[in-house]
Write a protein that holds these residues in place. Sequence first.
Motif, PDB file in Angstrom:
ATOM      1  N   GLY A 143       0.853  37.012  22.323  1.00  8.71           N
ATOM      2  CA  GLY A 143       1.013  36.018  23.370  1.00  8.71           C
ATOM      3  C   GLY A 143       1.975  34.896  23.064  1.00  8.71           C
ATOM      4  N   PHE A 144       3.087  35.200  22.366  1.00 12.12           N
ATOM      5  CA  PHE A 144       4.025  34.110  22.068  1.00 12.12           C
ATOM      6  C   PHE A 144       4.536  33.407  23.330  1.00 12.12           C
ATOM      7  CE2 PHE A 144       7.007  37.743  22.351  1.00 12.12           C
ATOM      8  CZ  PHE A 144       7.985  37.220  23.179  1.00 12.12           C
ATOM      9  N   PRO A 145       4.589  34.073  24.520  1.00 11.31           N
ATOM     10  CA  PRO A 145       5.032  33.316  25.697  1.00 11.31           C
ATOM     11  C   PRO A 145       4.094  32.174  26.069  1.00 11.31           C
ATOM     12  CG  PRO A 145       5.236  35.685  26.080  1.00 11.31           C
ATOM     13  CD  PRO A 145       4.443  35.520  24.820  1.00 11.31           C
ATOM     14  N   ALA A 146       2.852  32.198  25.562  1.00 16.02           N
ATOM     15  CA  ALA A 146       1.943  31.082  25.841  1.00 16.02           C
ATOM     16  C   ALA A 146       2.508  29.773  25.305  1.00 16.02           C
ATOM     17  CB  ALA A 146       0.568  31.358  25.232  1.00 16.02           C
ATOM     18  N   LYS A 147       3.344  29.840  24.285  1.00 15.79           N
ATOM     19  CA  LYS A 147       3.965  28.620  23.761  1.00 15.79           C
ATOM     20  C   LYS A 147       4.922  28.022  24.789  1.00 15.79           C
ATOM     21  CE  LYS A 147       3.386  30.328  19.071  1.00 15.79           C
ATOM     22  NZ  LYS A 147       3.929  30.572  17.735  1.00 15.79           N
ATOM     23  N   LEU A 148       5.529  28.883  25.590  1.00 11.21           N
ATOM     24  CA  LEU A 148       6.390  28.386  26.662  1.00 11.21           C
ATOM     25  C   LEU A 148       5.552  27.717  27.740  1.00 11.21           C
ATOM     26  CD1 LEU A 148       8.793  31.458  27.012  1.00 11.21           C
ATOM     27  CD2 LEU A 148       9.128  29.371  25.661  1.00 11.21           C
ATOM     28  N   ALA A 385       2.661  22.869  14.050  1.00 13.95           N
ATOM     29  CA  ALA A 385       3.489  22.724  15.256  1.00 13.95           C
ATOM     30  C   ALA A 385       4.067  24.055  15.698  1.00 13.95           C
ATOM     31  CB  ALA A 385       4.617  21.721  14.993  1.00 13.95           C
ATOM     32  N   ASN A 386       4.338  24.953  14.761  1.00 10.24           N
ATOM     33  CA  ASN A 386       4.896  26.260  15.118  1.00 10.24           C
ATOM     34  C   ASN A 386       3.973  27.032  16.046  1.00 10.24           C
ATOM     35  OD1 ASN A 386       6.444  25.377  12.859  1.00 10.24           O
ATOM     36  ND2 ASN A 386       7.073  27.481  12.452  1.00 10.24           N
ATOM     37  N   GLY A 387       2.674  26.815  15.909  1.00  9.37           N
ATOM     38  CA  GLY A 387       1.723  27.556  16.717  1.00  9.37           C
ATOM     39  C   GLY A 387       1.576  27.042  18.123  1.00  9.37           C
ATOM     40  N   LEU A 388       2.062  25.840  18.394  1.00  8.36           N
ATOM     41  CA  LEU A 388       1.802  25.226  19.690  1.00  8.36           C
ATOM     42  C   LEU A 388       2.910  25.457  20.704  1.00  8.36           C
ATOM     43  CD1 LEU A 388       0.349  21.815  18.469  1.00  8.36           C
ATOM     44  CD2 LEU A 388      -0.902  23.831  19.273  1.00  8.36           C
ATOM     45  N   ARG A 389       4.159  25.390  20.264  1.00  7.63           N
ATOM     46  CA  ARG A 389       5.275  25.460  21.204  1.00  7.63           C
ATOM     47  C   ARG A 389       6.544  25.819  20.427  1.00  7.63           C
ATOM     48  NH1 ARG A 389       3.503  20.335  20.715  1.00  7.63           N
ATOM     49  NH2 ARG A 389       2.434  20.496  22.719  1.00  7.63           N
ATOM     50  N   PRO A 390       7.645  26.090  21.117  1.00  5.76           N
ATOM     51  CA  PRO A 390       8.898  26.342  20.394  1.00  5.76           C
ATOM     52  C   PRO A 390       9.284  25.133  19.549  1.00  5.76           C
ATOM     53  CG  PRO A 390       9.083  27.034  22.688  1.00  5.76           C
ATOM     54  CD  PRO A 390       7.795  26.292  22.575  1.00  5.76           C
ATOM     55  N   VAL A 391       9.774  25.401  18.350  1.00  4.10           N
ATOM     56  CA  VAL A 391      10.131  24.325  17.431  1.00  4.10           C
ATOM     57  C   VAL A 391      11.644  24.355  17.185  1.00  4.10           C
ATOM     58  CG1 VAL A 391       7.873  24.183  16.324  1.00  4.10           C
ATOM     59  CG2 VAL A 391       9.579  25.805  15.455  1.00  4.10           C
ATOM     60  N   PRO A 392      12.244  23.215  16.853  1.00  7.34           N
ATOM     61  CA  PRO A 392      13.700  23.161  16.671  1.00  7.34           C
ATOM     62  C   PRO A 392      14.148  23.852  15.390  1.00  7.34           C
ATOM     63  CG  PRO A 392      12.709  21.013  16.246  1.00  7.34           C
ATOM     64  CD  PRO A 392      11.617  21.882  16.771  1.00  7.34           C
ATOM     65  N   ALA A 393      15.012  24.824  15.532  1.00  7.25           N
ATOM     66  CA  ALA A 393      15.504  25.576  14.378  1.00  7.25           C
ATOM     67  C   ALA A 393      16.358  24.724  13.462  1.00  7.25           C
ATOM     68  CB  ALA A 393      16.305  26.788  14.857  1.00  7.25           C
ATOM     69  N   TRP A 394      16.950  23.657  14.001  1.00  5.59           N
ATOM     70  CA  TRP A 394      17.866  22.837  13.209  1.00  5.59           C
ATOM     71  C   TRP A 394      17.147  21.743  12.422  1.00  5.59           C
ATOM     72  CZ3 TRP A 394      17.553  23.170  18.477  1.00  5.59           C
ATOM     73  CH2 TRP A 394      17.025  22.065  19.146  1.00  5.59           C
ATOM     74  N   GLU A 395      15.826  21.645  12.569  1.00  3.68           N
ATOM     75  CA  GLU A 395      15.074  20.651  11.813  1.00  3.68           C
ATOM     76  C   GLU A 395      14.324  21.330  10.667  1.00  3.68           C
ATOM     77  OE1 GLU A 395      12.495  18.407  14.296  1.00  3.68           O
ATOM     78  OE2 GLU A 395      14.127  17.536  15.497  1.00  3.68           O
ATOM     79  N   PRO A 396      14.338  20.747   9.483  1.00  2.00           N
ATOM     80  CA  PRO A 396      13.572  21.338   8.376  1.00  2.00           C
ATOM     81  C   PRO A 396      12.070  21.174   8.614  1.00  2.00           C
ATOM     82  CG  PRO A 396      14.533  19.238   7.720  1.00  2.00           C
ATOM     83  CD  PRO A 396      15.080  19.544   9.082  1.00  2.00           C
ATOM     84  N   GLY A 397      11.293  22.011   7.950  1.00  2.00           N
ATOM     85  CA  GLY A 397       9.848  21.890   8.025  1.00  2.00           C
ATOM     86  C   GLY A 397       9.163  22.913   8.891  1.00  2.00           C
ATOM     87  N   HIS A 398       9.891  23.892   9.414  1.00  5.20           N
ATOM     88  CA  HIS A 398       9.279  24.919  10.268  1.00  5.20           C
ATOM     89  C   HIS A 398       9.421  26.321   9.669  1.00  5.20           C
ATOM     90  CE1 HIS A 398       8.532  21.983  13.390  1.00  5.20           C
ATOM     91  NE2 HIS A 398       9.805  21.604  13.342  1.00  5.20           N
TER      92      HIS A 398
END
Length: 755
Positions: A143-148, A385-398
């Motif tokens: 269900g990754f679309p649930a993050k959308l 945060a990765n589990g809740l919604r799309p996360v920014p690829a350009w930020e460290p920590g994901h």
Amino acid sequence: MSAETYRDAWGIPHLRADTPHELARAQGRVTARDRAWQLEVERHRAQGTSASFLGPEALSWDRLARRARLADTARRCFTALERKDPETAAWVRAYTDGVNEGLTEPGHPNPAPEFARTGLAPGRWDPWTPLGVWLATHILFAGFPAKLWREHISTHLGPEAVALFAADGPGTAGSNGWLVSGERTTTGHALIAGDPHRFIEDPGVYQQVHLSCPEFDVVGLAVPGVPGVAHFGHTGTVAWAITNAMADYQDLYRERLRRTGAGVEALGPDGIWHRAARHTERIDVAGEDTVEVEIIETDRGPVIAGGPEGLDDGTPAALSLRYPPRVTADLGFGALLPLLRARRVADVDRALDAWAEPVNVVQAADTEGGLLHRVAGRVPVRPAANGLRPVPAWEPGHEWTGWHPPPRAGLTDGVAVMANQRGPATPLGVEFAPPHRADRITALLAGKEHWSAADMPAIHTDTHLGSAAPLLTHLAALPSEAALASEAALTPEAALTSEAAPGPKAALDPEAAPTPEATPTAAPPEAPEAPPTPLTPLTPLTPEAAALRDRILAWDRRMDADSTDAAAYAAVRAAVVRRLAAHPVLAPASVPPAYPEVLLPWLALVPRLGHALEHLLRAEDLYGIDRAAAVRAALEEVAASPPSGTWGDTHRLAPWRALPDTATAPGGEPGLSGDHDCVLCTSPVPGLTDRAARGPAARYVWDLADRANSRWVVPHGASGLPGSPHHHDQQPLWLGGELAPVVTDFDRLTKESDD
């Protein structure tokens, strides 16, 4: 003997061979004979080529399959399997050899008519095709679309809306499974029972099969196109079954992409632009021009939506998908042969250490008293945060930094129940199914000290609707003209006392509800909820609405197909959902972002409201929406034009078929008992349709005292060939809550062929 094929009275294939490889070949061959068209559809879906014969409606899926690199991932996984586990790779290859033989053998007795309708000829299976079928079947399972959706609804209503619409309230259908230890059975040996809930397809998603060779003798539910028995099996001395763990193991990353003279670059978390892999592919579409698709893959994963120029409407966005097999080149096929060879739960346990996806909760038991209740599958360690919604690829920590150890659990009072609720997999997920099904099964099992295999269908088919209370509470708070007149005549003290007087609210009172003794396996009645406070003064209901309200409040909360009261409740529920969806506060969320069409069902407002209704009606406040007024208006609407029949008249099976069934007239599918939050989980979409596209894709009972006492059933039949006597011969059993016997004695079977 090379391989022999036998059939039982239900046309179920029973295969016997000298070696596991010859047996796999026979399994592939018989699957091609019984499910040729289904195999062709699944092969094309795995390759992203289904639009070539299904037309534009399949294009969105094909785009996703291509952009997510499903076929390439399957090839990678098979190549790695050949290197790490050559025996299993050869076994999978034997299966595909059998499929190819079965699809092309001269004089095929019953060629599927769909080939003639589409002008197709069966295509050749590659050794990696079963892995592609497995991946395509389960890529949307987590269900990754649930993050959308969470991001979408937060944009409109704020972050607190995520909890209101979370699956713990309304949930998503999954599976039921329960393990009863020997101390709680009539034989002293364990029982495992349940039913996986999936989209009901025709032919079905599970294939009953018996696989026998000198090394093992297993009955179980196979996935057509995949060798062995992965999810549900009984070897004679050990049995296992799964439910969806509801784990979150796929991530979406928002990418920043730019075009260069050399191709496409993606901004990484190190602040540097990195070259992304890029190429184009062409998708043939029946009746239309060929479509070109750009394939881009960053260091996170393949881009599945948007690109350097954004979404189709110009919105700047690009989403990449990171999923475990793409990272590890391992789909967990190394578990399949060890499962077939298992003799006790310790063997099943070791086999499942190699499991990858989907992530499941597994229950197992053996004839020596061994029990197992654990999670199996690969879930990455990464920030919450990765589990809740799309996360920014350009930020460290994901980044992914490892894999979670699979949690384990025990039994309580000799039983373990899993129905996708919070349980051993809680640390691995975000949203889970509501507890209603699990609580109901637990309560039913507590109603009797010792259980037999023959008792289990009563649990499979229980229709009590645990999520009905909030709407019933709102209905009970609506006054009739007589109630308002009576209340006006009372002093404040007398009015408070009158709360205990008999009336519609008595239907919500535990003292007024039927006692457990009235139904031998009934669960204890629920406590009443506090009545809601209306935002506007209430006016009396019309006599028709008051009568309908009283009738619904007297209803037994069972979603039986022959129940007119269940139909009335469902009609009011649907009307409430539609009114909430049309409210100016919520209506703007009905317009989703321009994501690919295949992802839009996860972003549709009405289904989200329908499945979240329990939470939305219970919430202290719903953005100022007058829910009492909405319920009242819905009740009046239905009272003015009430349902003319029973729940089963509109709650009908809606199976998915790759080609529309021209032989089945509209409304010709059978009526169903059950509902989304019943143990008998046949899922309508309140506010949209009463028809059920999801439901029990199989039912099973594994008896560890004697495998011959085990039972099973599927929604249609063993054959995928229209016109076969075994095409739909199990449907009457499935509809009636009955099970077919599991026969493993070859002397009681009919020999069909030597291969």
